[in-house]
Design a protein around this motif. Sequence first.
Motif, PDB file in Angstrom:
ATOM      1  N   ILE A   9      -3.547 -48.864  -6.052  1.00 41.35           N
ATOM      2  CA  ILE A   9      -2.788 -47.388  -6.918  1.00 41.35           C
ATOM      3  C   ILE A   9      -4.199 -46.577  -6.652  1.00 41.35           C
ATOM      4  CG2 ILE A   9      -2.155 -47.036  -8.577  1.00 41.35           C
ATOM      5  CD1 ILE A   9      -0.635 -49.021  -9.369  1.00 41.35           C
ATOM      6  N   PHE A  10      -5.538 -46.411  -7.388  1.00 38.07           N
ATOM      7  CA  PHE A  10      -6.530 -46.404  -7.878  1.00 38.07           C
ATOM      8  C   PHE A  10      -6.975 -45.848  -6.469  1.00 38.07           C
ATOM      9  CE2 PHE A  10     -10.998 -45.282  -8.052  1.00 38.07           C
ATOM     10  CZ  PHE A  10     -10.679 -44.422 -10.116  1.00 38.07           C
ATOM     11  N   ILE A  11      -7.402 -46.306  -5.201  1.00 38.71           N
ATOM     12  CA  ILE A  11      -7.680 -45.350  -4.233  1.00 38.71           C
ATOM     13  C   ILE A  11      -6.607 -44.373  -3.510  1.00 38.71           C
ATOM     14  CG2 ILE A  11      -8.127 -45.903  -1.884  1.00 38.71           C
ATOM     15  CD1 ILE A  11      -8.746 -47.998  -2.396  1.00 38.71           C
ATOM     16  N   LYS A  12      -5.083 -44.655  -3.511  1.00 42.05           N
ATOM     17  CA  LYS A  12      -4.530 -43.453  -3.826  1.00 42.05           C
ATOM     18  C   LYS A  12      -4.441 -42.381  -4.903  1.00 42.05           C
ATOM     19  CE  LYS A  12      -1.491 -46.225  -0.512  1.00 42.05           C
ATOM     20  NZ  LYS A  12      -0.945 -47.390  -0.656  1.00 42.05           N
ATOM     21  N   ASN A  13      -4.292 -42.761  -5.920  1.00 40.06           N
ATOM     22  CA  ASN A  13      -4.167 -41.745  -6.559  1.00 40.06           C
ATOM     23  C   ASN A  13      -5.785 -41.549  -8.089  1.00 40.06           C
ATOM     24  OD1 ASN A  13      -1.185 -41.162  -7.186  1.00 40.06           O
ATOM     25  ND2 ASN A  13      -2.089 -43.440  -7.249  1.00 40.06           N
ATOM     26  N   TRP A  14      -6.721 -41.487  -7.287  1.00 39.74           N
ATOM     27  CA  TRP A  14      -8.203 -40.984  -8.120  1.00 39.74           C
ATOM     28  C   TRP A  14      -8.138 -40.105  -8.529  1.00 39.74           C
ATOM     29  CZ3 TRP A  14     -11.695 -38.098  -6.458  1.00 39.74           C
ATOM     30  CH2 TRP A  14     -12.064 -38.203  -4.882  1.00 39.74           C
ATOM     31  N   PRO A  15      -7.796 -38.785  -7.421  1.00 41.70           N
ATOM     32  CA  PRO A  15      -7.908 -37.292  -7.761  1.00 41.70           C
ATOM     33  C   PRO A  15      -7.327 -36.936  -9.291  1.00 41.70           C
ATOM     34  CG  PRO A  15      -7.236 -37.324  -5.567  1.00 41.70           C
ATOM     35  CD  PRO A  15      -6.819 -38.897  -5.894  1.00 41.70           C
ATOM     36  N   PHE A  16      -6.002 -38.149  -9.168  1.00 41.56           N
ATOM     37  CA  PHE A  16      -4.954 -37.341 -10.305  1.00 41.56           C
ATOM     38  C   PHE A  16      -5.304 -37.913 -11.921  1.00 41.56           C
ATOM     39  CE2 PHE A  16      -1.799 -37.738  -6.262  1.00 41.56           C
ATOM     40  CZ  PHE A  16      -1.349 -36.369  -6.647  1.00 41.56           C
ATOM     41  N   PHE A  17      -5.707 -39.491 -11.426  1.00 40.61           N
ATOM     42  CA  PHE A  17      -6.469 -40.542 -13.207  1.00 40.61           C
ATOM     43  C   PHE A  17      -7.942 -39.306 -13.187  1.00 40.61           C
ATOM     44  CE2 PHE A  17      -5.011 -43.976 -11.169  1.00 40.61           C
ATOM     45  CZ  PHE A  17      -4.651 -44.820 -12.064  1.00 40.61           C
ATOM     46  N   LEU A  18      -8.631 -38.934 -12.135  1.00 44.03           N
ATOM     47  CA  LEU A  18      -9.512 -38.297 -12.715  1.00 44.03           C
ATOM     48  C   LEU A  18      -9.409 -36.946 -13.673  1.00 44.03           C
ATOM     49  CD1 LEU A  18     -12.657 -38.903 -12.297  1.00 44.03           C
ATOM     50  CD2 LEU A  18     -12.708 -37.698  -9.907  1.00 44.03           C
ATOM     51  N   ARG A  19      -8.772 -35.759 -12.867  1.00 48.70           N
ATOM     52  CA  ARG A  19      -8.138 -34.263 -12.952  1.00 48.70           C
ATOM     53  C   ARG A  19      -8.002 -35.291 -14.376  1.00 48.70           C
ATOM     54  NH1 ARG A  19      -3.957 -32.113  -9.553  1.00 48.70           N
ATOM     55  NH2 ARG A  19      -5.633 -32.193  -8.357  1.00 48.70           N
ATOM     56  N   GLY A  20      -6.718 -35.974 -14.698  1.00 47.38           N
ATOM     57  CA  GLY A  20      -6.224 -35.910 -16.576  1.00 47.38           C
ATOM     58  C   GLY A  20      -7.153 -36.775 -17.238  1.00 47.38           C
ATOM     59  N   ALA A  21      -8.551 -37.375 -16.284  1.00 48.35           N
ATOM     60  CA  ALA A  21      -9.758 -37.744 -17.267  1.00 48.35           C
ATOM     61  C   ALA A  21     -10.207 -36.162 -17.874  1.00 48.35           C
ATOM     62  CB  ALA A  21     -10.418 -38.565 -16.694  1.00 48.35           C
TER      63      ALA A  21
END
Lengths: 241, 244
Positions: A9-21
């Motif tokens: 999940i992290f590998i596929k979605n990290w840009p979203f996590f990062l943008r959210g953070a």
Amino acid sequence: MSFEVMKDIFIKNWPFFLRGAGITLWISIIGTIIGAIIGLLVGVVRTTPIPESGAKRTVLKVSDRLLDMYIGFFRGTPMMVQAMVIYYGVASQFGVEINRIYAAIFIVSINTGAYMAEIVRGGINSVDKGQFEAAHAIGMNHVTTMKEIILPQVIRNILPATGNEFVVNIKDTSMLSVISVTELFFQTRSIAGSTFRFYEPFLITSFIYLIMTLTVTKILRMFEDRLAGSKTYDMVEETME
Amino acid sequence: MEKIIDINHLKKSYGENEVLKDIDFYVNKGEVVSIIGSSGSGKSTLLRCINLLERPNGGEIIYRGENVLNSRQDINKYRTHLGMVFQNFNLFNTLNVLENCTVGQIKVLKKGKEEAKEIALHNLKIVGMEKYINARPEQLSGGQKQRVAIARALSMEPDVLLFDEPTSALDPETIGEVLKVMKELAKTGITMILVTHEMEFARDVSDRVIFMDNGVIREEGTPEQIFNNPKEERTKEFLKRFLA
Ligand SMILES: Nc1ncnc2c1ncn2[C@@H]1O[C@H](COP(=O)(O)OP(=O)(O)OP(=O)(O)O)[C@@H](O)[C@H]1O
Ligand SMILES: [Mg+2]
């Protein structure tokens, strides 16, 4: 165990996590800074000695009353509810759609301001009365006394509380997801929605929150030490004259 | 003789407590006046009324021909002409020694940084603290703090220096260094009003001594008159207790 899932999940979605953070951090930083400034201004107004008569007395009395109401309202209602009232209130009353990020920063700032105002008031009242007297005795007016003598001491004293507000804000911006601000919590919910997993994305997010709050706490601690000044001083052997 | 400060019928109460009862008081240019009296007699209150840290309830304070209690007077401007030295020093905590002596000059008197620094250094030299310009107040001993506080007051180049028990918060070892500085100052011809429990010192440096008792000036005169031939019973009692 879900570690593999989590990694995936992290590998596929990290840009979203990062943008959210990033958005979470951005709103918290700006909100804390503006909030601290609001708190300082409000705190100074509320600790201004009220003269016995004159127009200034009326102005101060009225502003004290209004500021009490401001502080009372924002401390006495949940930020989530304030966000709904302000965001949708403005939208429905004036027919304008405000930028969600600006709305978020506005809400966090004004909230932090209400809390900081009380902290600043306490900070001002805890400064030794002798500091005010010495400043007045050399002819400083109230504003100069505050700016040059009192507030530097207050700021030093309230720094830990401000850092605390910052950390609270990092966490509390999650409530702004109710007005669809794309901060970390909102992003995580989207990821959860698209992957049909809740546990793993939110576990990742809890780590991200933890990293942010711990880092901020650490940086502020260092800053406090810097402000405390050096432990020693240099003797001056020869002075010009 | 030119009266720098001339106080008439000064009154001050805290609620029911009448602390100053119809005080008449003056100080001439270049004069050193000591105020003595037992605890609670109103010495500090009188001094604090002079620079309006306390607002009197009645009477007048004439400075250069103007009543400063008149509401049109600029209190802050008036205060720059009076230097105050407090019992507890009250150095500005966040400023170093030099800044303590320049901040008033720059922010109130609107002097340039260089000029302010020069004046500050000159006065720090007078009190023997010029080597400590980079130190912060918390790093100094009591006697050193008080000497800096004196330099801070001097740096505003006031007409009158007010001292409220400047050595009462000091260790016995450091009282001497502060008294020495004050004695030097007294010789330079600056006008001083001094509240003190140091009777020897008051006798030494004063041109005039004032004995306060219960909110009134009970007796005043030269140091010889007050210390050697007091007329009032209350003065005799007080001195007997103090000089014993
Ligand atoms: N801010 C205040 N509020 C109420 N009462 C006060 C205040 N300041 C002083 N007083 C009272 O006024 C009286 C005179 O006080 P003051 O400090 O002038 O005495 P003093 O002669 O300086 O005494 P000491 O030698 O102890 O310093 C005392 O009874 C004191 O309790
Ligand atoms: Mg006193």
